[in-house]
Design a protein around this motif. Structure first.
Motif, PDB file in Angstrom:
ATOM      1  N   ALA A   4      78.588  13.452   2.158  1.00 19.47           N
ATOM      2  CA  ALA A   4      77.728  12.157   1.401  1.00 19.47           C
ATOM      3  C   ALA A   4      77.131  11.315   2.536  1.00 19.47           C
ATOM      4  N   LEU A   5      76.118  10.897   2.229  1.00 21.00           N
ATOM      5  CA  LEU A   5      75.372   9.648   2.814  1.00 21.00           C
ATOM      6  C   LEU A   5      75.864   8.256   2.711  1.00 21.00           C
ATOM      7  N   PRO A   6      75.981   7.339   3.408  1.00 21.80           N
ATOM      8  CA  PRO A   6      75.656   7.374   4.847  1.00 21.80           C
ATOM      9  C   PRO A   6      76.707   8.481   5.745  1.00 21.80           C
ATOM     10  N   LEU A   7      76.000   9.220   6.795  1.00 17.98           N
ATOM     11  CA  LEU A   7      77.070  10.154   7.463  1.00 17.98           C
ATOM     12  C   LEU A   7      78.138   9.266   8.311  1.00 17.98           C
ATOM     13  N   HIS A   8      79.386  10.018   7.998  1.00 14.81           N
ATOM     14  CA  HIS A   8      80.524   9.471   9.021  1.00 14.81           C
ATOM     15  C   HIS A   8      80.862  10.750   9.982  1.00 14.81           C
ATOM     16  N   VAL A  56      73.690  25.850   8.582  1.00 17.29           N
ATOM     17  CA  VAL A  56      72.361  25.033   8.129  1.00 17.29           C
ATOM     18  C   VAL A  56      72.994  23.689   7.244  1.00 17.29           C
ATOM     19  N   VAL A  57      72.057  22.677   7.932  1.00 16.52           N
ATOM     20  CA  VAL A  57      72.393  21.256   7.305  1.00 16.52           C
ATOM     21  C   VAL A  57      71.033  20.941   6.364  1.00 16.52           C
ATOM     22  N   VAL A  58      71.356  21.123   5.171  1.00 19.53           N
ATOM     23  CA  VAL A  58      70.235  20.852   4.222  1.00 19.53           C
ATOM     24  C   VAL A  58      69.990  19.249   3.743  1.00 19.53           C
ATOM     25  N   HIS A  59      69.178  18.576   4.142  1.00 17.52           N
ATOM     26  CA  HIS A  59      69.234  17.091   3.634  1.00 17.52           C
ATOM     27  C   HIS A  59      68.600  17.218   2.188  1.00 17.52           C
ATOM     28  N   GLU A  60      69.073  16.096   1.235  1.00 17.19           N
ATOM     29  CA  GLU A  60      68.567  16.262   0.001  1.00 17.19           C
ATOM     30  C   GLU A  60      67.152  16.045  -0.273  1.00 17.19           C
ATOM     31  N   ARG A  61      66.477  15.512   0.723  1.00 17.63           N
ATOM     32  CA  ARG A  61      64.941  15.079   0.402  1.00 17.63           C
ATOM     33  C   ARG A  61      64.200  16.252   0.925  1.00 17.63           C
ATOM     34  N   ILE A  62      64.941  17.325   1.399  1.00 16.15           N
ATOM     35  CA  ILE A  62      63.874  18.442   1.949  1.00 16.15           C
ATOM     36  C   ILE A  62      62.932  18.868   0.828  1.00 16.15           C
ATOM     37  N   GLY A  63      61.756  19.439   1.171  1.00  7.26           N
ATOM     38  CA  GLY A  63      60.834  19.916   0.253  1.00  7.26           C
ATOM     39  C   GLY A  63      60.064  20.825   0.943  1.00  7.26           C
ATOM     40  N   PRO A  64      58.921  21.400   0.505  1.00  6.73           N
ATOM     41  CA  PRO A  64      58.782  21.430  -1.176  1.00  6.73           C
ATOM     42  C   PRO A  64      59.754  21.804  -2.120  1.00  6.73           C
ATOM     43  N   VAL A  65      60.332  22.902  -1.735  1.00 10.21           N
ATOM     44  CA  VAL A  65      61.388  23.446  -2.714  1.00 10.21           C
ATOM     45  C   VAL A  65      62.435  22.525  -2.761  1.00 10.21           C
ATOM     46  N   PRO A  66      63.008  22.246  -3.920  1.00  7.76           N
ATOM     47  CA  PRO A  66      64.244  21.218  -4.107  1.00  7.76           C
ATOM     48  C   PRO A  66      65.376  21.814  -3.150  1.00  7.76           C
ATOM     49  N   VAL A 109      66.020  12.828  10.255  1.00  6.32           N
ATOM     50  CA  VAL A 109      66.069  13.658  11.468  1.00  6.32           C
ATOM     51  C   VAL A 109      66.915  13.075  12.655  1.00  6.32           C
ATOM     52  N   ARG A 110      66.129  11.974  12.906  1.00  9.34           N
ATOM     53  CA  ARG A 110      67.188  11.256  14.160  1.00  9.34           C
ATOM     54  C   ARG A 110      68.649  10.952  13.917  1.00  9.34           C
ATOM     55  N   SER A 111      68.769  10.257  12.823  1.00  5.34           N
ATOM     56  CA  SER A 111      70.075   9.966  12.348  1.00  5.34           C
ATOM     57  C   SER A 111      71.146  11.220  12.383  1.00  5.34           C
ATOM     58  N   ILE A 112      70.623  12.347  11.930  1.00  8.71           N
ATOM     59  CA  ILE A 112      71.522  13.723  11.618  1.00  8.71           C
ATOM     60  C   ILE A 112      71.756  14.463  12.947  1.00  8.71           C
ATOM     61  N   THR A 113      70.539  14.467  13.766  1.00  6.71           N
ATOM     62  CA  THR A 113      70.611  15.331  15.004  1.00  6.71           C
ATOM     63  C   THR A 113      71.283  14.313  16.047  1.00  6.71           C
ATOM     64  N   THR A 114      71.352  13.158  16.131  1.00  9.18           N
ATOM     65  CA  THR A 114      72.316  12.224  17.114  1.00  9.18           C
ATOM     66  C   THR A 114      73.670  12.585  16.786  1.00  9.18           C
ATOM     67  N   VAL A 168      73.444  17.491   2.546  1.00 12.05           N
ATOM     68  CA  VAL A 168      73.657  16.242   2.963  1.00 12.05           C
ATOM     69  C   VAL A 168      73.222  15.483   1.874  1.00 12.05           C
ATOM     70  N   THR A 169      73.775  14.541   0.952  1.00 11.16           N
ATOM     71  CA  THR A 169      73.326  13.760  -0.285  1.00 11.16           C
ATOM     72  C   THR A 169      73.862  12.480  -0.407  1.00 11.16           C
ATOM     73  N   SER A 170      73.095  11.720  -1.160  1.00 13.61           N
ATOM     74  CA  SER A 170      73.487  10.206  -1.436  1.00 13.61           C
ATOM     75  C   SER A 170      74.655  10.438  -2.527  1.00 13.61           C
ATOM     76  N   ASP A 171      74.196  11.404  -3.078  1.00  8.18           N
ATOM     77  CA  ASP A 171      75.133  11.708  -4.680  1.00  8.18           C
ATOM     78  C   ASP A 171      76.358  12.615  -4.492  1.00  8.18           C
ATOM     79  N   ALA A 172      77.563  12.151  -4.442  1.00  6.42           N
ATOM     80  CA  ALA A 172      78.700  12.862  -4.141  1.00  6.42           C
ATOM     81  C   ALA A 172      79.554  13.063  -5.126  1.00  6.42           C
TER      82      ALA A 172
END
Length: 417
Positions: free
Chosen positions: A111-115, A59-69, A15-20, A89-93
């Motif tokens: 892709a993560l890490p964000l640029h 809307v930016v959805v992180h890959e580890r959002i839950g409980p719904v995949p 959260v902190r990384s993306i919002t910054t 936003v995902t580590s698997d590109a």
């Protein structure tokens, strides 16, 4: 005008990384992040209830959002809020995930890490797409901008029990009460809604089957506008083409309709295929029509048990409607309820084919007279199911009570892959 960006991130560090990073983008206006899928959908629903213009563009959805995949959540957002662009936003590109994300309705992948540059370019492109969609929606006169319309499926315990007539009259009652209504023929091989309403058509539900991104314009091109005001999406004239409508396509099609109409009534026929099963599963209410005879009631019981085995819908989440009911018949609604384990609608449809024969033979069932006992019962059923807009404390005079409490609607189940 700044681009409103809503992050959906469950991990505190992420959260902190993306919002910054989002706050550093030009003309960006990040809003307070949501931490799970439920909060995201509820937030968007609340904003959409006010106006489509209140929704964030991105809307930016992180890959580890839950409980719904994440992919399931993206599909939910894309179907219910088509003016919102979603970025995953995902580590698997990998190309495979990229294609899957696009199929589920994402407008981009980062892709993560964000640029900074990659995120800025993707947000800018998605925001421009969202603005274009809203401009189109704003020019439309029949767009429903609520939290998502009510989907009701109508199935038959066996062929010939009156499911199609029931579906048509439920849709007519909803439309007549002032609710924008779509009627879908998902009886893909033998659907007869076009014959019942004397409609000549070129496009059908099959024309949407291969489209993964059903835009408002594409949907409008496939829908037939009936004289009654109903939006019709019809079964193909060539029954063999029904196989082109997969379960995924059915979900996307009904989801697109749900985002534009207050009520969506789907005739699923008596034969269960993948497409029909998917729609019954995602529906707010599932109606199963039977007649009060041994063969039909056995068919209803068999259907309910099959839905339960396939985890489509539990018996108590199904509403059985008794058609061609008479007081003298040995099989009455309480017995049907006991046999099937379902809820049985308080409104039974009387047996009076003489009222129907003329309009059915002419293909004009929408012209059934208001004094018809069959029509009055079917419109009362629409009120019982909550499909009729209540005016001054009473439902439309052609129908019923409009009491949503009469039938217990379950919450929408999360859409399966």
């Amino acid at each position: 005008m700044p681009t409103r960006i809503l992050p959906a991130v469950g991990d505190a560090d992420a959260v902190r990384s993306i919002t910054t990073l989002l706050s550093q983008l030009p003309d960006a206006e990040p809003v307070a992040p949501v931490v799970d899928s439920t909060q995201l959908v509820d937030t968007l629903a609340r904003l959409a209830a006010e106006s489509v213009d209140e929704l964030p563009e991105v809307v930016v959805v992180h890959e580890r959002i839950g409980p719904v995949p994440a992919l399931e959540l993206i599909r939910e957002v894309a179907l219910r809020f088509p003016a919102v662009g979603v970025i995953l936003v995902t580590s698997d590109a990998s190309p495979g995930l990229f294609q899957a994300a696009m199929d589920y309705g994402a407008r981009g992948l980062v892709a993560l890490p964000l640029h900074y540059d990659e995120l800025a370019n993707r947000v800018q492109a998605v925001a421009a797409w969202s603005v274009g969609v809203r401009r189109h929606l704003g020019a439309s006169t029949d767009v429903f901008t609520g939290v998502g319309g009510t989907v009701v499926t109508v199935s038959g315990a066996k062929g010939g029990v009156g499911a199609t007539l029931t579906a048509i009259q439920l849709a007519l009652a909803a439309q007549a009460s002032g609710r924008s209504t779509a009627l879908v023929d998902m009886d893909l091989q033998t659907g007869d809604i076009a014959s019942f309403l004397d409609v000549q058509f070129r496009r059908s539900v099959v024309d949407l089957a291969a489209i993964t991104d059903i835009s408002p314009r594409v949907l409008a091109d496939a829908v037939f506008r009936h004289d009654t005001g109903l939006a019709l999406l019809l079964a193909p004239g060539e029954g063999e083409r029904g196989e082109e409508v997969t379960d995924r396509a059915a979900r996307q099609i009904v989801g697109a309709l749900r985002s534009r109409y207050e009520v969506v009534v789907v005739d699923c026929g008596a034969q269960l295929g993948g497409a029909g099963a998917a729609v019954v599963e995602m529906a707010d209410a599932a109606v199963l029509v039977t007649t009060p005879d041994v063969v039909a009631v056995r068919g209803a019981k068999r259907t309910v048990r099959m839905w339960d085995r396939l985890q489509i819908r539990k018996a108590e989440e199904t509403t059985v409607v008794v058609n061609r009911h008479t007081r003298g018949t040995e099989i009455q609604p309480p017995l049907i309820q006991k046999i099937t384990g379902t809820a049985v609608a308080a409104t039974a449809i009387p047996a009076n084919f003489k009222e129907l024969q003329g309009v059915v033979d002419a293909g004009r069932v929408h012209e059934l007279e208001n004094k018809s006992a069959v029509k009055q019962a079917l419109w009362a059923l629409a009120g019982e199911l909550g499909l009729v807009k209540v005016r001054d404390g009473a439902a439309h005079k052609g129908g019923g009570r409009g009491d949503r409490g009469a039938v217990s609607f379950r919450r929408r189940r999360e859409l399966g892959p």
